[in-house]
Design a protein around this motif. Structure first.
Motif, PDB file in Angstrom:
ATOM      1  N   MET A  48     103.957  14.576  29.812  1.00 43.09           N
ATOM      2  CA  MET A  48     103.413  15.917  29.629  1.00 43.09           C
ATOM      3  C   MET A  48     102.613  15.962  28.319  1.00 43.09           C
ATOM      4  SD  MET A  48     105.428  19.571  29.617  1.00 43.09           S
ATOM      5  CE  MET A  48     106.106  19.279  31.253  1.00 43.09           C
ATOM      6  N   ASP A  49     101.498  16.665  28.344  1.00 37.06           N
ATOM      7  CA  ASP A  49     100.601  16.729  27.202  1.00 37.06           C
ATOM      8  C   ASP A  49     101.294  17.336  25.983  1.00 37.06           C
ATOM      9  OD1 ASP A  49      98.321  18.740  25.819  1.00 37.06           O
ATOM     10  OD2 ASP A  49      97.725  16.659  26.140  1.00 37.06           O
ATOM     11  N   SER A  50     101.233  16.645  24.841  1.00 39.41           N
ATOM     12  CA  SER A  50     101.941  17.087  23.633  1.00 39.41           C
ATOM     13  C   SER A  50     101.374  18.395  23.086  1.00 39.41           C
ATOM     14  CB  SER A  50     101.888  16.003  22.560  1.00 39.41           C
ATOM     15  OG  SER A  50     100.552  15.713  22.204  1.00 39.41           O
ATOM     16  N   VAL A  51     100.066  18.599  23.235  1.00 44.27           N
ATOM     17  CA  VAL A  51      99.449  19.850  22.770  1.00 44.27           C
ATOM     18  C   VAL A  51      99.991  21.020  23.577  1.00 44.27           C
ATOM     19  CG1 VAL A  51      97.286  21.130  22.536  1.00 44.27           C
ATOM     20  CG2 VAL A  51      97.363  18.689  21.951  1.00 44.27           C
ATOM     21  N   TYR A  52     100.077  20.822  24.903  1.00 48.06           N
ATOM     22  CA  TYR A  52     100.628  21.875  25.774  1.00 48.06           C
ATOM     23  C   TYR A  52     102.071  22.193  25.371  1.00 48.06           C
ATOM     24  CZ  TYR A  52     102.848  23.919  29.905  1.00 48.06           C
ATOM     25  OH  TYR A  52     103.581  24.721  30.744  1.00 48.06           O
ATOM     26  N   ILE A  53     102.854  21.159  25.103  1.00 41.16           N
ATOM     27  CA  ILE A  53     104.260  21.361  24.726  1.00 41.16           C
ATOM     28  C   ILE A  53     104.365  22.193  23.448  1.00 41.16           C
ATOM     29  CG2 ILE A  53     106.342  20.197  23.900  1.00 41.16           C
ATOM     30  CD1 ILE A  53     105.618  17.875  25.807  1.00 41.16           C
ATOM     31  N   GLU A  54     103.570  21.830  22.441  1.00 38.61           N
ATOM     32  CA  GLU A  54     103.640  22.533  21.158  1.00 38.61           C
ATOM     33  C   GLU A  54     103.143  23.967  21.290  1.00 38.61           C
ATOM     34  OE1 GLU A  54     105.111  21.661  18.275  1.00 38.61           O
ATOM     35  OE2 GLU A  54     105.790  20.006  19.514  1.00 38.61           O
ATOM     36  N   GLU A  55     102.024  24.147  21.970  1.00 35.54           N
ATOM     37  CA  GLU A  55     101.456  25.495  22.112  1.00 35.54           C
ATOM     38  C   GLU A  55     102.391  26.400  22.897  1.00 35.54           C
ATOM     39  OE1 GLU A  55      97.566  25.171  23.809  1.00 35.54           O
ATOM     40  OE2 GLU A  55      96.623  24.624  21.893  1.00 35.54           O
ATOM     41  N   THR A  56     102.953  25.880  23.971  1.00 36.21           N
ATOM     42  CA  THR A  56     103.836  26.681  24.812  1.00 36.21           C
ATOM     43  C   THR A  56     105.129  27.023  24.078  1.00 36.21           C
ATOM     44  OG1 THR A  56     102.932  25.579  26.771  1.00 36.21           O
ATOM     45  CG2 THR A  56     104.970  26.815  27.065  1.00 36.21           C
ATOM     46  N   SER A  57     105.688  26.052  23.380  1.00 34.28           N
ATOM     47  CA  SER A  57     106.911  26.286  22.600  1.00 34.28           C
ATOM     48  C   SER A  57     106.674  27.371  21.558  1.00 34.28           C
ATOM     49  CB  SER A  57     107.376  25.004  21.920  1.00 34.28           C
ATOM     50  OG  SER A  57     107.600  23.976  22.858  1.00 34.28           O
ATOM     51  N   SER A  58     105.530  27.298  20.889  1.00 28.72           N
ATOM     52  CA  SER A  58     105.212  28.272  19.843  1.00 28.72           C
ATOM     53  C   SER A  58     105.004  29.664  20.422  1.00 28.72           C
ATOM     54  CB  SER A  58     103.957  27.839  19.071  1.00 28.72           C
ATOM     55  OG  SER A  58     104.199  26.630  18.387  1.00 28.72           O
ATOM     56  N   LYS A  59     104.354  29.743  21.582  1.00 32.10           N
ATOM     57  CA  LYS A  59     104.139  31.040  22.236  1.00 32.10           C
ATOM     58  C   LYS A  59     105.470  31.701  22.586  1.00 32.10           C
ATOM     59  CE  LYS A  59      99.675  30.437  24.622  1.00 32.10           C
ATOM     60  NZ  LYS A  59      99.076  30.314  25.973  1.00 32.10           N
ATOM     61  N   ILE A  60     106.378  30.903  23.104  1.00 28.47           N
ATOM     62  CA  ILE A  60     107.677  31.446  23.520  1.00 28.47           C
ATOM     63  C   ILE A  60     108.453  31.936  22.302  1.00 28.47           C
ATOM     64  CG2 ILE A  60     109.929  30.818  24.507  1.00 28.47           C
ATOM     65  CD1 ILE A  60     108.274  28.954  26.418  1.00 28.47           C
ATOM     66  N   LEU A  61     108.428  31.152  21.232  1.00 30.50           N
ATOM     67  CA  LEU A  61     109.128  31.582  20.027  1.00 30.50           C
ATOM     68  C   LEU A  61     108.495  32.845  19.454  1.00 30.50           C
ATOM     69  CD1 LEU A  61     111.330  31.185  17.977  1.00 30.50           C
ATOM     70  CD2 LEU A  61     109.890  29.520  16.783  1.00 30.50           C
ATOM     71  N   TYR A  62     107.169  32.939  19.528  1.00 28.19           N
ATOM     72  CA  TYR A  62     106.481  34.134  19.036  1.00 28.19           C
ATOM     73  C   TYR A  62     106.915  35.374  19.826  1.00 28.19           C
ATOM     74  CZ  TYR A  62     102.872  37.548  17.961  1.00 28.19           C
ATOM     75  OH  TYR A  62     102.219  38.706  17.597  1.00 28.19           O
ATOM     76  N   GLU A  63     107.092  35.213  21.125  1.00 27.48           N
ATOM     77  CA  GLU A  63     107.563  36.332  21.951  1.00 27.48           C
ATOM     78  C   GLU A  63     108.877  36.887  21.403  1.00 27.48           C
ATOM     79  OE1 GLU A  63     106.359  38.003  24.430  1.00 27.48           O
ATOM     80  OE2 GLU A  63     104.815  36.784  25.371  1.00 27.48           O
ATOM     81  N   LEU A  64     109.764  35.980  21.003  1.00 26.85           N
ATOM     82  CA  LEU A  64     111.068  36.386  20.481  1.00 26.85           C
ATOM     83  C   LEU A  64     110.951  36.968  19.069  1.00 26.85           C
ATOM     84  CD1 LEU A  64     113.104  33.244  21.592  1.00 26.85           C
ATOM     85  CD2 LEU A  64     113.138  35.482  22.683  1.00 26.85           C
ATOM     86  N   MET A  65     110.120  36.350  18.251  1.00 22.88           N
ATOM     87  CA  MET A  65     110.020  36.737  16.838  1.00 22.88           C
ATOM     88  C   MET A  65     109.520  38.174  16.677  1.00 22.88           C
ATOM     89  SD  MET A  65     110.677  34.032  14.688  1.00 22.88           S
ATOM     90  CE  MET A  65     109.521  33.651  13.397  1.00 22.88           C
ATOM     91  N   GLN A  66     108.744  38.662  17.634  1.00 21.78           N
ATOM     92  CA  GLN A  66     108.235  40.033  17.548  1.00 21.78           C
ATOM     93  C   GLN A  66     109.359  41.065  17.504  1.00 21.78           C
ATOM     94  OE1 GLN A  66     104.673  40.990  20.178  1.00 21.78           O
ATOM     95  NE2 GLN A  66     105.462  39.131  21.147  1.00 21.78           N
ATOM     96  N   TYR A  67     110.514  40.693  18.065  1.00 21.77           N
ATOM     97  CA  TYR A  67     111.610  41.654  18.211  1.00 21.77           C
ATOM     98  C   TYR A  67     112.821  41.275  17.355  1.00 21.77           C
ATOM     99  CZ  TYR A  67     108.634  42.499  22.203  1.00 21.77           C
ATOM    100  OH  TYR A  67     107.543  42.749  22.995  1.00 21.77           O
TER     101      TYR A  67
END
Length: 321
Positions: free
Chosen positions: A1-20
């Motif tokens: 699996m593409d490492s850029v996709y892994i990092e970007e997706t992981s960061s997006k998911i964490l950002y979703e949580l961090m907002q709250y």
């Protein structure tokens, strides 16, 4: 699996949580510093799911039962506060699935029976609350949420006719002594804040209409019970860590930035400690916020019923919550 996709997706998911994220009130560390600590702990855990193309699993100890204090809540069963919170949690998972197809799932680990005797609510009332939470999940079509409670634990389910025994087994198997827990709580300001917050909850909850004793007696009793509540909360957390070792651990209380657990808000509120089961939903200037029932009444809130059952408050023309 593409490492850029892994990092970007992981960061997006964490950002979703961090907002709250719930923060400890008055913490001197900057938000940026705190966020860096949270990222260091949580990002690798999220990344491991992405790398294996697995559904992200969260556990959330929550939705125990309504507070017994009628100054804080409308009644004993879930109402609009729980409904909106469950909708939020399900939509959080839906948003994650938009850019991560395996999606996400939250296991709501209902902990009412863990504390029943200490929070002065009987087990039958908690059973009814839990049944209504499951009914609400079905009604909402909240397919990303499931419920797990003390009676679902393998080896304990056969004792659901005796919740006192279940609590005893939980403490004996998963808890540290109250003395050891007190020592931990006294080590830093955040431990003290947790102890004080739980004491405040218990003190407020015991201020029942018709009580004729002294507030000093209530305060002393609340302090004694608070350590027991924290002991069992940590025991429940230890059990959940054993049953769901890879899951991302969410909390309804503020948590230290470097903790494995991350506190999240499920509804807007000015109080970083208030929960749907210690408050009511109030529609204020077109937006639902969480507050204590007595505060909604002080704002001249109108109690709204849905299908004959008290649901929430409507506050017209107010400037602030």
């Amino acid at each position: 699996m593409d490492s850029v996709y892994i990092e970007e997706t992981s960061s997006k998911i964490l950002y979703e949580l961090m907002q709250y994220r719930r923060r400890f009130p008055g913490v001197e560390t900057s938000i940026t510093e705190e966020e860096q600590q949270v990222i260091a702990v949580q990002l690798p855990r999220i990344r491991s799911f992405i790398e294996n193309n697995q559904r992200i699993e969260f556990v959330l100890p929550a939705f125990p039962t309504k507070s017994p204090n009628s100054n804080k809540v409308i009644g004993t069963i879930p109402d609009m506060a729980e409904r909106l919170s469950l909708i939020f949690l399900n939509s959080l998972c839906q948003r994650i699935q938009l850019y991560y197809p395996p999606g996400a799932h939250i296991m709501i680990c209902s902990d009412g029976h863990v504390f029943a005797d200490l929070i002065l609510v009987n087990d039958e009332t908690i059973n009814r609350y839990q049944v209504e939470i499951e009914n609400l999940l079905h009604e909402l079509g909240a397919t990303h949420l499931s419920v797990f409670n003390l009676g679902d634990v393998k080896g304990l389910a056969e004792h659901t006719d005796d919740y006192d025994l279940l609590r005893k087994i939980l403490v004996e198997s998963y808890a540290e002594s109250e003395a050891a827990i007190k020592e931990q709580l006294l080590q830093d300001e955040q431990g003290l804040q947790l102890y004080r917050a739980i004491t405040r909850f218990l003190y407020e909850d015991s201020q029942q209409p018709g009580y004729s004793g002294s507030n000093a007696a209530l305060q002393k009793d609340a302090k004694q019970r608070a350590c027991g509540v924290i002991q069992r909360s940590w025991a429940w957390g230890n059990l959940l860590a054993q049953h769901f070792p890879a899951a991302i651990r969410l909390s309804i209380h503020p948590q230290p930035a470097d903790s494995l657990k991350m506190g999240i808000h499920m509804m807007p509120t000015k109080d970083d400690w208030l929960t749907p089961w210690h408050g009511v939903a109030a529609k204020l200037n077109g937006q639902f916020v969480l507050m204590k029932r007595k505060d909604a009444q002080q704002h001249a809130g109108e109690l709204v019923e849905i299908r004959g059952t008290p649901s929430h408050y409507l506050i017209e023309g107010a400037q602030t919550a």
